[in-house]
Design an enzyme around this catalytic site. Structure first.
Site, PDB file in Angstrom:
ATOM      1  N   LYS A   1       0.682  -1.170   0.019  1.00  0.00           N
ATOM      2  CA  LYS A   1       0.030   0.103   0.018  1.00  0.00           C
ATOM      3  C   LYS A   1       0.802   0.994   0.149  1.00  0.00           C
ATOM      4  CE  LYS A   1      -3.122   2.383   2.764  1.00  0.00           C
ATOM      5  NZ  LYS A   1      -4.390   2.440   3.716  1.00  0.00           N
TER       6      LYS A   1
ATOM      7  N   GLU B   1      10.638  -4.486   4.583  1.00  0.00           N
ATOM      8  CA  GLU B   1      10.709  -5.900   4.327  1.00  0.00           C
ATOM      9  C   GLU B   1      10.391  -6.164   2.729  1.00  0.00           C
ATOM     10  OE1 GLU B   1       8.781  -4.755   6.824  1.00  0.00           O
ATOM     11  OE2 GLU B   1       8.914  -6.066   8.454  1.00  0.00           O
TER      12      GLU B   1
ATOM     13  N   GLY C   1      -4.868  -1.644   4.836  1.00  0.00           N
ATOM     14  CA  GLY C   1      -3.993  -2.640   4.239  1.00  0.00           C
ATOM     15  C   GLY C   1      -4.658  -4.074   4.476  1.00  0.00           C
ATOM     16  N   ARG C   2      -4.908  -4.355   5.611  1.00  0.00           N
ATOM     17  CA  ARG C   2      -5.657  -5.629   6.088  1.00  0.00           C
ATOM     18  C   ARG C   2      -7.225  -5.823   5.545  1.00  0.00           C
ATOM     19  NH1 ARG C   2      -4.829  -2.470  10.077  1.00  0.00           N
ATOM     20  NH2 ARG C   2      -6.279  -1.601  11.560  1.00  0.00           N
TER      21      ARG C   2
ATOM     22  N   GLU D   1      -4.810  -6.698  14.658  1.00  0.00           N
ATOM     23  CA  GLU D   1      -4.316  -5.220  14.251  1.00  0.00           C
ATOM     24  C   GLU D   1      -5.584  -4.263  14.299  1.00  0.00           C
ATOM     25  OE1 GLU D   1      -0.624  -4.427  11.512  1.00  0.00           O
ATOM     26  OE2 GLU D   1      -2.374  -4.115  10.185  1.00  0.00           O
TER      27      GLU D   1
ATOM     28  N   HIS E   1      -4.485 -33.298  17.414  1.00  0.00           N
ATOM     29  CA  HIS E   1      -3.490 -34.040  17.711  1.00  0.00           C
ATOM     30  C   HIS E   1      -2.319 -33.351  18.333  1.00  0.00           C
ATOM     31  CE1 HIS E   1      -5.494 -37.597  15.921  1.00  0.00           C
ATOM     32  NE2 HIS E   1      -6.099 -36.756  14.757  1.00  0.00           N
TER      33      HIS E   1
ATOM     34  N   LYS F   1       9.233  -0.783  14.320  1.00  0.00           N
ATOM     35  CA  LYS F   1       9.647  -0.217  13.057  1.00  0.00           C
ATOM     36  C   LYS F   1      10.971   0.736  13.155  1.00  0.00           C
ATOM     37  CE  LYS F   1       5.694  -0.874  10.034  1.00  0.00           C
ATOM     38  NZ  LYS F   1       4.662  -0.176   9.250  1.00  0.00           N
TER      39      LYS F   1
HETATM   40  O1  F6P Z   1       3.283  -2.506   9.829  1.00  0.00           O
HETATM   41  C1  F6P Z   1       1.814  -2.814   9.604  1.00  0.00           C
HETATM   42  C2  F6P Z   1       1.388  -2.796   8.054  1.00  0.00           C
HETATM   43  O2  F6P Z   1       1.299  -1.466   8.107  1.00  0.00           O
HETATM   44  C3  F6P Z   1       0.058  -3.461   8.023  1.00  0.00           C
HETATM   45  O3  F6P Z   1      -1.036  -2.604   8.414  1.00  0.00           O
HETATM   46  C4  F6P Z   1       0.131  -3.590   6.594  1.00  0.00           C
HETATM   47  O4  F6P Z   1      -0.918  -4.630   6.180  1.00  0.00           O
HETATM   48  C5  F6P Z   1       1.475  -4.158   6.381  1.00  0.00           C
HETATM   49  O5  F6P Z   1       2.261  -3.421   7.281  1.00  0.00           O
HETATM   50  C6  F6P Z   1       2.174  -3.786   5.016  1.00  0.00           C
HETATM   51  O6  F6P Z   1       2.045  -2.440   4.375  1.00  0.00           O
HETATM   52  P1  F6P Z   1       2.213  -2.045   3.072  1.00  0.00           P
HETATM   53  O7  F6P Z   1       1.201  -2.910   2.296  1.00  0.00           O
HETATM   54  O8  F6P Z   1       2.302  -0.564   3.046  1.00  0.00           O
HETATM   55  O9  F6P Z   1       3.689  -2.713   2.509  1.00  0.00           O
END
Ligand code: F6P
Length: 524
Positions: free
Chosen positions: A187, A193, A245-246, A331, A362, A490
């Site tokens: 987003k 990452e 995002g979620r 979240e 199990h 972060k």
């Molecule tokens: O760090 C949390 C977050 O902002 C989530 O809410 C989001 O889904 C995820 O990181 C990834 O964010 P992006 O889509 O901006 O890479």
């Protein structure tokens, strides 16, 4: 009201659920849509308590807030944003206005571009698609892609999320760079990452004879950053900041899923979500499935004080649903401060966890049945699998699912345990052995049954859980659509990276962190 609810929970906690049960209860404590049934008869709720919970929802203004959400009001107040993932699946619905503008023409145009593009990729020589994203840009599409594997008729789709180099290394190993397509899903297009993995994938593709300038697409709200990364506009699928995002798998973030199952399948998924939206907006009180799912959640967490809830899909292809719901629920509602900045006076969102049945039986069900914590369980199972030739497997699966909720409710008394082993032991040894075989029972569970896990049904299930989170958030006074709690870690990681790399001294860090850095550096 919270005090009254807690008092009610205390008053009924010793009552046996099994004693409440009859056929009328099974009908009265269940909600149905055309293809699903949510059964909460195996909880300790009664009609009076349910009325209290419905009154709680009414007092909290759930209906008005729901109207505000669907109408595009900025209900994400800390970020000043509307919350309109529902617009992404509003396929044949009315205009949705944000700041005086109908957003639907833009939504339809993006969907049409995605469809054209997915079609192109599916018709091309592309064999593999790698979706690089994390959190909401990974969990939704990854979960749904696995869930809908019987509907895959496109290239293979892989997901890379973790910054641990092992993840991308394992996924890229064995892929042919010339026929692999990379989708960078973020987003913000700033997530460390994702950007690290995207750069690694780009370098891999160049080194192995692929062409990143032609084989990368981006899904993002940040068109400046996607351009700076070098992805041309015709391969960028944008969305607006009113999609959290979620909650984003219904739009461009769903591109990899669309490539896997095709545009028609993706539309069926959207239609399922839209169908649940209609139900959520129209169904009254106890007839409303998301509302009742939420109120059962409130009853267990805030009234009864159960700290976690287990999501237990008896559906192997929903293996990633618990992880997806962890983000969606934790979240969204894992907060301590209300919308108005005050401390929330009750516990907020529960810990959400789980794994598919029957595997979990199990592994961790021992604790669910005989441990000292009560864990409300949310079972799920389809009426039909996708393997007609393996119908006997499915019958066993369903039997296990229903057996678990029955066992949790009934338990086994000491007398029954004694009788069961009376032929094997005697005297004190019989007593001692029987004690281990007693199940307290009276442990609550709900069961969601659905016809079959097709795209439409999955859309319904995901929208059901989204609305559950919304209702619980409104009742708790939470803003379910921000996530400030992820920021501190972060920031500290950014500061720690040069320390780990030995570029900056660890001064100023606490003793434990300094010692861990020293240990890791000495052996790294
Ligand atoms: O760090 C949390 C977050 O902002 C989530 O809410 C989001 O889904 C995820 O990181 C990834 O964010 P992006 O889509 O901006 O890479």
């Amino acid at each position: 009201m919270w005090d009254r609810l807690k008092a009610r929970a205390d008053a009924v906690q010793d009552r046996r659920i099994v004693d409440l049960m009859d056929d009328a209860r099974a009908t009265e404590f269940a909600v149905e849509t055309a293809t699903m049934r949510f059964d909460y008869a195996k909880t300790n709720l009664d009609a009076e308590t349910r009325d209290m919970l419905l009154a709680l929802a009414q007092d909290a203004g759930v209906a008005a807030r729901r109207g505000a959400m669907f109408a595009g009001a900025p209900i994400n107040e800390t970020e000043g944003r509307a919350v309109l993932h529902t617009a992404l699946r509003n396929l044949d619905g009315d205009a949705v206005m944000v700041d005086g503008q109908d957003v639907m023409p833009g939504v339809r145009e993006t969907l049409a571009r995605m469809e054209a593009y997915a079609g192109q990729v599916r018709d091309s020589a592309v064999t593999d698609v790698v979706n690089i994203g994390i959190g909401g840009s990974d969990l939704g599409p990854a979960m749904a892609t696995q869930a809908l594997s019987p509907y895959h008729d496109g290239p293979r789709v892989h997901f890379v999320s973790n910054v641990d180099g092992a993840h991308i290394a394992d996924v890229l190993q064995g892929l042919e760079a010339k026929t692999t397509f990379v989708v960078v899903a973020s987003k913000t297009f700033t997530t460390i990452e994702t950007m690290t993995n995207a750069r690694t994938a780009r370098a891999w593709m160049s080194e192995h004879g692929g062409d990143p300038s032609a084989q990368f697409a981006a899904l993002s709200t940040n068109l400046e950053k996607t351009a700076a990364f070098g992805i041309p506009g015709d391969r960028v699928f944008g969305f607006e900041d009113w999609v959290g995002g979620r909650y984003s798998m219904w739009g461009p973030i769903g591109l990899s899923l669309m490539i896997a199952i095709g545009p028609e399948g993706f539309r069926a998924f959207l239609r399922g979500g839209q169908e649940m939206d209609r139900h959520f907006r129209a169904a009254e009180g106890a007839e409303n499935m998301p509302l009742m799912l939420a109120l059962v959640g409130i009853w267990h967490r805030q009234a009864c004080g159960y700290a976690s809830r287990a999501v237990l899909p008896y559906d192997q292809r929903l293996g990633q649903l618990p992880a997806y719901l962890q983000q969606l629920e934790m979240e969204s509602n894992g907060k301590s401060v209300a919308m108005d900045g005050t401390r929330i006076p009750v516990d907020t969102g529960p810990i959400v966890w789980g794994a598919p049945g029957t595997n979990g039986q199990h592994a961790f069900y021992q604790l669910i049945h005989q441990g000292t914590s009560v864990i409300p369980c949310e079972f799920m199972v389809a009426a039909r699998g996708h393997e007609p030739e393996l119908q006997h497997h499915h019958a066993l699966l369903m039997a296990n699912c229903l057996a678990q909720s029955e066992a949790l409710m009934r338990g086994r008394t000491l007398d029954a345990a004694l009788a069961k082993i009376a032929d094997k032991f005697a005297g004190d040894e019989l007593e001692r052995q029987a004690a281990h075989r007693v199940f307290d029972g009276n442990r609550p569970s709900t069961t969601l049954v659905y016809e079959t896990l097709d795209p439409f049904t999955l859309g319904q299930i995901i929208a059901l859980y989204e609305h559950r989170v919304f209702v619980e958030g409104v009742i708790l006074g939470i803003n379910s659509y921000d996530q400030w709690g992820v920021e501190l870690g972060k920031e500290l990681a950014t500061a720690l990276q040069p320390i780990i790399e030995g570029e900056t001294p660890a001064d100023g860090k606490d003793g434990s962190t300094r010692a861990l850095v020293a240990w890791l550096r000495a052996r790294g």
